[in-house]
Design a protein around this motif. Sequence first.
Motif, PDB file in Angstrom:
ATOM      1  N   UNK A 151       0.779  -1.248   0.000  1.00  0.00           N
ATOM      2  CA  UNK A 151       0.000   0.000   0.000  1.00  0.00           C
ATOM      3  C   UNK A 151       0.808   1.294   0.000  1.00  0.00           C
ATOM      4  N   UNK A 152       2.140   1.203   0.254  1.00  0.00           N
ATOM      5  CA  UNK A 152       2.935   2.430   0.324  1.00  0.00           C
ATOM      6  C   UNK A 152       4.214   2.318  -0.506  1.00  0.00           C
ATOM      7  N   UNK A 153       4.538   3.415  -1.172  1.00  0.00           N
ATOM      8  CA  UNK A 153       5.793   3.540  -1.910  1.00  0.00           C
ATOM      9  C   UNK A 153       6.587   4.645  -1.236  1.00  0.00           C
ATOM     10  N   UNK A 154       7.622   4.264  -0.488  1.00  0.00           N
ATOM     11  CA  UNK A 154       8.399   5.215   0.307  1.00  0.00           C
ATOM     12  C   UNK A 154       9.417   5.929  -0.573  1.00  0.00           C
ATOM     13  N   UNK A 155       9.326   7.247  -0.627  1.00  0.00           N
ATOM     14  CA  UNK A 155      10.200   8.020  -1.503  1.00  0.00           C
ATOM     15  C   UNK A 155      10.364   9.439  -0.978  1.00  0.00           C
ATOM     16  N   UNK A 156      11.425  10.100  -1.428  1.00  0.00           N
ATOM     17  CA  UNK A 156      11.578  11.534  -1.159  1.00  0.00           C
ATOM     18  C   UNK A 156      11.670  12.282  -2.493  1.00  0.00           C
ATOM     19  N   UNK A 157      11.066  11.685  -3.511  1.00  0.00           N
ATOM     20  CA  UNK A 157      10.919  12.349  -4.803  1.00  0.00           C
ATOM     21  C   UNK A 157       9.643  13.188  -4.717  1.00  0.00           C
ATOM     22  N   UNK A 158       9.794  14.413  -4.275  1.00  0.00           N
ATOM     23  CA  UNK A 158       8.635  15.258  -3.988  1.00  0.00           C
ATOM     24  C   UNK A 158       7.818  15.582  -5.239  1.00  0.00           C
ATOM     25  N   UNK A 159       8.483  15.707  -6.382  1.00  0.00           N
ATOM     26  CA  UNK A 159       7.755  15.997  -7.622  1.00  0.00           C
ATOM     27  C   UNK A 159       6.820  14.847  -7.988  1.00  0.00           C
ATOM     28  N   UNK A 160       7.310  13.621  -7.819  1.00  0.00           N
ATOM     29  CA  UNK A 160       6.469  12.465  -8.148  1.00  0.00           C
ATOM     30  C   UNK A 160       5.309  12.348  -7.160  1.00  0.00           C
ATOM     31  N   UNK A 161       5.594  12.558  -5.889  1.00  0.00           N
ATOM     32  CA  UNK A 161       4.533  12.512  -4.876  1.00  0.00           C
ATOM     33  C   UNK A 161       3.434  13.513  -5.219  1.00  0.00           C
ATOM     34  N   UNK A 162       3.841  14.736  -5.533  1.00  0.00           N
ATOM     35  CA  UNK A 162       2.859  15.775  -5.859  1.00  0.00           C
ATOM     36  C   UNK A 162       2.072  15.429  -7.116  1.00  0.00           C
ATOM     37  N   UNK A 163       2.758  14.865  -8.111  1.00  0.00           N
ATOM     38  CA  UNK A 163       2.091  14.525  -9.368  1.00  0.00           C
ATOM     39  C   UNK A 163       0.993  13.490  -9.143  1.00  0.00           C
ATOM     40  N   UNK A 164       1.290  12.457  -8.361  1.00  0.00           N
ATOM     41  CA  UNK A 164       0.303  11.404  -8.104  1.00  0.00           C
ATOM     42  C   UNK A 164      -0.836  11.922  -7.228  1.00  0.00           C
ATOM     43  N   UNK A 222     -10.608  13.862 -14.142  1.00  0.00           N
ATOM     44  CA  UNK A 222     -10.176  12.499 -14.444  1.00  0.00           C
ATOM     45  C   UNK A 222      -9.887  11.778 -13.131  1.00  0.00           C
ATOM     46  N   UNK A 223     -10.893  11.190 -12.521  1.00  0.00           N
ATOM     47  CA  UNK A 223     -10.715  10.510 -11.234  1.00  0.00           C
ATOM     48  C   UNK A 223      -9.627   9.436 -11.302  1.00  0.00           C
ATOM     49  N   UNK A 224      -8.786   9.424 -10.280  1.00  0.00           N
ATOM     50  CA  UNK A 224      -7.693   8.450 -10.212  1.00  0.00           C
ATOM     51  C   UNK A 224      -7.705   7.788  -8.845  1.00  0.00           C
ATOM     52  N   UNK A 225      -7.827   6.468  -8.847  1.00  0.00           N
ATOM     53  CA  UNK A 225      -7.855   5.707  -7.602  1.00  0.00           C
ATOM     54  C   UNK A 225      -6.425   5.392  -7.180  1.00  0.00           C
ATOM     55  N   UNK A 226      -5.968   6.006  -6.091  1.00  0.00           N
ATOM     56  CA  UNK A 226      -4.594   5.816  -5.628  1.00  0.00           C
ATOM     57  C   UNK A 226      -4.533   4.561  -4.750  1.00  0.00           C
ATOM     58  N   UNK A 227      -4.261   3.423  -5.378  1.00  0.00           N
ATOM     59  CA  UNK A 227      -4.211   2.139  -4.673  1.00  0.00           C
ATOM     60  C   UNK A 227      -2.984   2.063  -3.775  1.00  0.00           C
ATOM     61  N   UNK A 228      -1.843   2.503  -4.307  1.00  0.00           N
ATOM     62  CA  UNK A 228      -0.597   2.573  -3.533  1.00  0.00           C
ATOM     63  C   UNK A 228      -0.230   4.040  -3.387  1.00  0.00           C
ATOM     64  N   UNK A 229       0.021   4.463  -2.177  1.00  0.00           N
ATOM     65  CA  UNK A 229       0.297   5.878  -1.927  1.00  0.00           C
ATOM     66  C   UNK A 229       1.794   6.155  -1.868  1.00  0.00           C
ATOM     67  N   UNK A 230       2.303   7.067  -2.709  1.00  0.00           N
ATOM     68  CA  UNK A 230       3.695   7.506  -2.542  1.00  0.00           C
ATOM     69  C   UNK A 230       3.765   8.364  -1.283  1.00  0.00           C
ATOM     70  N   UNK A 231       4.735   8.089  -0.431  1.00  0.00           N
ATOM     71  CA  UNK A 231       4.729   8.708   0.893  1.00  0.00           C
ATOM     72  C   UNK A 231       6.158   8.939   1.368  1.00  0.00           C
ATOM     73  N   UNK A 232       6.366   9.990   2.148  1.00  0.00           N
ATOM     74  CA  UNK A 232       7.699  10.282   2.674  1.00  0.00           C
ATOM     75  C   UNK A 232       7.910   9.541   4.000  1.00  0.00           C
ATOM     76  N   UNK A 233       9.163   9.416   4.445  1.00  0.00           N
ATOM     77  CA  UNK A 233       9.436   8.755   5.730  1.00  0.00           C
ATOM     78  C   UNK A 233       8.715   9.411   6.907  1.00  0.00           C
ATOM     79  N   UNK A 234       8.696  10.736   6.928  1.00  0.00           N
ATOM     80  CA  UNK A 234       8.019  11.431   8.022  1.00  0.00           C
ATOM     81  C   UNK A 234       6.518  11.143   8.010  1.00  0.00           C
ATOM     82  N   UNK A 235       5.911  11.189   6.837  1.00  0.00           N
ATOM     83  CA  UNK A 235       4.472  10.944   6.728  1.00  0.00           C
ATOM     84  C   UNK A 235       4.117   9.526   7.154  1.00  0.00           C
TER      85      UNK A 235
END
Length: 288
Positions: free
Chosen positions: A194-207, A216-229
């Motif tokens: 369920x989680x994709x741990x990353x500090x690629x902030x541009x990709x996180x924001x894009x998703x 254009x509804x998008x179902x976020x099945x796996x959430x890109x997330x930072x370590x702090x979050x």
Amino acid sequence: MTTRVLVDNCIFSDANMLQGAKLTTYKDREQTEVSSFIVGYIRKPPLPEKQARRQNEIDWFPTIAQLSEYEHIKLFTYDELNFESWFRSVDSKIGNVFSESSVTFVEPAISRSHFRQGDLLEQIRSENKVDFFESLLKWTPDLFQSTEFESYLPKLTLDSIKNIDRFKKIAEALTAEQLQDAFHLWTAEVNDIPYFLTIDFKFINAIRNKAKSKKKPFDMVCEPITPQELSKKLGIKTPYAYKYSHDEFIGYGGGTFKIEDYGKPRRKENGLHRLFKWVRQRVFTTKL
């Protein structure tokens, strides 16, 4: 319940907290006679102020590492992420925040090696990966579905091809460079992570922007997330401390010396390998 997390390569790239150092001790306070040289490590300095957001997330790495060691979270990777690490400098295990963490491999959504042949260097080149991911956008669900492919294509690959439109949905409105991360996200989805741990902030924001879109509804099945979050989702309010502090000198064996008096380090890069940054520290023998 253990939380499953796919870890981006950028996390492991910044996981080494130490840098090479050379400590000089003296027999006298005037520093006229050298007593000994000790080669080891010291803590890396923080990133520049303009990278404060990245540094803040890096400071949560020890928390993620300990959560994995306590089995509150389970870390995963796979071949495509592993390929990205081949050009990363080899760091000491002593300084690696995740040295005691177990990382499990999963299958890729689609096994690239079954469709693109070549030696290892060909496989790990970024342009070759991007080219393959771009080609996936042209695939159709009925591709490779005849029985002749079932004998040598992995089942997960066949299932993912049937659901290739999902990858297209994830990749929609992303740049060519972000297709790799889109594929990582898809791989996490098909492996029930369920989680994709990353500090690629541009990709996180894009998703996340895609998920918020009303057009254009998008179902976020796996959430890109930072370590702090992720840590805060698990109830951790403040980051755990690093194993070593900035006032310690660490030997190759892991033993530490408290550095009570030292000047500002002078760093010079080893241009041949770029594996270590040597730092000369002046510490009196009486203060070790």
